[in-house]
Design a protein around this motif. Structure first.
Motif, mmCIF file in Angstrom:
data_model
loop_
_atom_site.group_PDB
_atom_site.id
_atom_site.type_symbol
_atom_site.label_atom_id
_atom_site.label_comp_id
_atom_site.label_asym_id
_atom_site.label_seq_id
_atom_site.Cartn_x
_atom_site.Cartn_y
_atom_site.Cartn_z
ATOM 1 N N SER A 14 1.634 -1.196 4.187
ATOM 2 C CA SER A 14 2.611 -0.436 3.403
ATOM 3 C C SER A 14 3.987 -1.073 3.517
ATOM 4 N N CYS B 31 0.856 -1.181 0.000
ATOM 5 C CA CYS B 31 0.000 0.000 0.000
ATOM 6 C C CYS B 31 0.896 1.237 0.000
ATOM 7 N N HIS C 20 -8.771 3.420 2.017
ATOM 8 C CA HIS C 20 -8.273 4.778 2.244
ATOM 9 C C HIS C 20 -9.068 5.826 1.483
ATOM 10 N N GLU C 21 -9.718 5.447 0.384
ATOM 11 C CA GLU C 21 -10.411 6.410 -0.471
ATOM 12 C C GLU C 21 -11.902 6.528 -0.160
ATOM 13 N N GLY D 184 -6.939 -0.337 -1.575
ATOM 14 C CA GLY D 184 -6.904 1.122 -1.656
ATOM 15 C C GLY D 184 -8.244 1.764 -1.368
#
Length: 148
Positions: free
Chosen positions: A66, A58, A85-86, A82
């Motif tokens: 990450s 990530c 996070h979005e 993802g």
């Protein structure tokens, strides 16, 4: 009866006889029961499930997935991650810890069905959670190209 010219051509690859049937890219890992793959690319992608390597990370700093963290075996899993996070986040109204957000309403709905089976089907909060749909014009549904 000898094979027809067409049949002989169909069984030839660029470099000679093609020994793999259509969709015949088979995983050779001992004990693997995955069905044959349509392409070499898909077989190569599948091979990651048999490895302990997690080469995809990530890009969000501080995320446990990450660089230096757990990572992902497959790139598509990292891309799907993802969304965490979005997304604005869908929060379970029944859990006391309201910090965990689900990236899509169907993820929250699955959580509720598994972890909150004690809720009555007429509970207004339960009905609200189960009626949520993704935001946006497509709302996660495919549309026909002919306008119907």
């Amino acid at each position: 009866m000898p094979p027809t010219t067409t049949a002989a051509i169909d069984s030839m690859g660029i470099d000679g006889p093609n020994n793999t049937p259509s969709g015949g890219f088979v995983c050779k890992f001992a004990g693997c029961t995955a069905p044959p793959f349509q392409t070499q690319y898909l077989l190569n992608s599948h091979a990651n499930v048999h490895s302990s390597a997690r080469p995809h990370y990530c890009s969000v700093t501080g995320c446990p997935r990450s660089e230096g963290g757990k990572g992902f075996k497959r790139k598509n899993e990292m891309i799907r991650h993802g969304l965490v996070h979005e997304s604005p986040g869908y929060i379970c109204p029944f859990c006391p810890d309201r910090d965990h957000k689900y990236p899509r309403p169907d993820n929250l709905q699955r959580h509720v069905r598994v972890h909150h089976v004690d809720k009555h089907k007429d509970d207004p909060l339960l009905r609200e959670v189960l009626s949520q749909r993704p935001d946006g014009p497509n709302r996660g549904r495919r549309r026909r190209g002919n306008g119907f």
